[in-house]
Every structure is written in C-alpha cells, then in structure tokens.
Design an enzyme around this catalytic site. Sequence first.
Site, PDB file in Angstrom:
ATOM      1  N   HIS A 285       0.881  -1.486  -0.058  1.00  0.00           N
ATOM      2  CA  HIS A 285       0.311   0.215   0.148  1.00  0.00           C
ATOM      3  C   HIS A 285       0.372   1.010   0.055  1.00  0.00           C
ATOM      4  O   HIS A 285       2.377   1.244   0.234  1.00  0.00           O
ATOM      5  CB  HIS A 285      -1.247   0.028   1.212  1.00  0.00           C
ATOM      6  CG  HIS A 285      -2.245  -1.241   1.212  1.00  0.00           C
ATOM      7  ND1 HIS A 285      -2.569  -1.208   0.213  1.00  0.00           N
ATOM      8  CD2 HIS A 285      -2.195  -1.695   2.213  1.00  0.00           C
ATOM      9  CE1 HIS A 285      -3.755  -2.389   0.739  1.00  0.00           C
ATOM     10  NE2 HIS A 285      -3.915  -2.220   1.220  1.00  0.00           N
TER      11      HIS A 285
ATOM     12  N   CYS B  80       0.728   2.383  -5.846  1.00  0.00           N
ATOM     13  CA  CYS B  80       0.363   3.534  -6.446  1.00  0.00           C
ATOM     14  C   CYS B  80       0.641   4.836  -6.646  1.00  0.00           C
ATOM     15  O   CYS B  80       1.979   5.048  -5.623  1.00  0.00           O
ATOM     16  CB  CYS B  80      -1.251   2.834  -5.976  1.00  0.00           C
ATOM     17  SG  CYS B  80      -1.304   3.499  -4.290  1.00  0.00           S
TER      18      CYS B  80
END
Length: 354
Positions: free
Chosen positions: A140, A202
């Site tokens: 993450h 990301c």
Amino acid sequence: MTGRHTRPRARTGRRILQFVSGLSLTLAILCVFHVGWVWWGDAFDGIHTQQTLAVRHGVKDVDAGDATRIAEPRGGDPPAETEPGHGAVIGWMWIPRFGHDWKRAIQEGTGTDVLANQGIGHYGHTPMPGGKGNSAYAGHRTPGDLGAADTLRPGDPIVIQTARHWYVYKVQSSWMTTPDDVAVVADQPGQGDTRSITLTTCKWSLDEADSLSARLIIRGRLESWSDVGDGIPAELADGTSRPAVRARMAASRVIRRISVRMPVSRVLAAAAGGAWLLLAGLAWLIWHGGRPRREPTWNPLTLAWRLQTGPVPLRIILFILFWTMILFAEWAWLSPWLDATIPLFSTGPSLTGA
C-alpha cells in the site's frame, strides 16, 4: 407578561447554541483523530496483525538494534527458499530509508486479503527472495507502509529476512508506469542469472482516479546474503548508535512486544483510561466539596472540562488523559468501523491501492 417569556426563550436558545457549537467542535476533534488513524493509527495496529502472522508461521522477529553481531556478507548462490502457500508469511522487509525501526511482514500473494494486513505482498509467480530472476512485491501507499517509496534513491538498501537468511538488495532505479504494465514484475530481457527485486505501489494522490492511474516501480539488485544466525546485516546497523535512533527503536521494540498479544491502541486506551479514572477519583475525593456551583451548560467540551476536579494544573493533566483515552479508543474501535462502514471515512484505493 412579555418579559417573563422572553428570558426562558433566550436561555433555551443560548443552551441550544452552546450544544451545537460544542458538538461541532467535538466532532471536528474526532475527525482529526480519524485522520490521525488513517495516517498512523491503522499501521500502528497493523503491527499486531503482522506479529501474529509471523509468530504463527515461525518467522523470527529479529531486533535490528542489536548491532553487536554483524553478519558477514556472502556472495555466490544463496540457498533456495521454500515456496509458501497463499497468505503464508515469508519473512520481513526492512527499508532503512523509511526509518531504522521500519519493517513489514511479507506474505505470499498480493490480493486484498493479504495487503489489508498492512504488510507487503509477494507476487506468487515471481522468484522467492534471493532467487534468480525478478522477485516482485506489492504494498500500500499509506504513510506507514510504502508511502515514502518515492524517497528511495539508488544505493539504498532493501533488506529481506526469511526464517533462515538475510538478503540485501540495493536500489538501482525507479519510475512511474501504468497499472496494466505487468511486464515490470516479470524477468527482464537479458536478465540471465541476475537476482533483482521490484517493488510496486500506487501513485500517491488523495484523488482515487488519479491514484489508480499509475504505479510507482522500484527496481534493485541483490548485493549479498547471509544467515540469520550470524547476526544482522551491516546495512541495518548503520546509524543505530545515535541516541535518538536508539530511543525510537527501543520504543518500537516495546510496541512490537505488546502487539504480539493485542493491538497497541487498545492497550494505550486502557492505560490512559485507567490513569484518568484513578487520578480523577482521588481528585474528586479530595476536592469535590469545594467546587463552586456553576450555571448548567449544554456544551460537551465544557462538560468534559467540568468533569475534571482539583487545582487547574491537575485538571489540565486530567483533561489531557481524558482526551488521550478518547483518541486511542477511537483508533481501536470507532475508526476501523467508520472505515469499513461509511465510504466518506474510508481510506479507499486512493490511499491504499497497491
């Protein structure tokens, strides 16, 4: 007659205004606490999940603060690691650039069931740590995980610890690409016997669509390996002699030991609540008789302040303990519920997409 009715109505209006303004400020404080949970608290309690998983899968939690034994780096072919099942803990990933106490458990797989544990996921179709080819991992982009991935520079170490071995990789490059560029986790053209590592996460953005529009890629190469029983890699010991670093690592050790049994936020909520109840009870027994009568208030913040008894310095301490208890109680129970139930409060892919 008019004057008799005006005063009660004015008093009621003032109390309603007190209640609305106080409630608004209280909700604003709780929202700030929730933002703190998104940035720190979620990863804070994620340590419990990772520690529990690591213990269950028999992966030792090595203390990087123990620099008394530095493992001799080895070259050549490292022993092959056993292929794990989905969700199994492979080991720990350490990235000193993020802090000497930063490490995350590595699980097999990159699905939401794995990444929800606030750790690192290993792409199952890629080589195991130390293996020939491109060993790839996802995480993450939350602040507690790979949020600082864009700060990595060529030469920075990425250290992986399995049950038996250390693997020290050094960052070579980083770049942005599209989410459908699956080639980044495959063996690279001309790879040969090179042992490389790839991290994917990301793009950092508060806008979900923008966050999901790109991926940050970190590429590195294996520099050395060693046995866990020989000590820790020198890369983890560098800079740990500074007092501030040692103090932070000592605090991290305490948190990790507590986290084996339960999330730290629950422990801190109970500790702050217990301290507040004890001090508030003693203060009430000693000073409650001398408290002046005050006009009733509907303001929740004023009520919280009036709940404290004793001299002003003691009341300030009690007030801080009271809100500390509220903070960690929210982190332990309310914020996870809000995140899972109400989309407005959810971290969502824009913060946690891998």
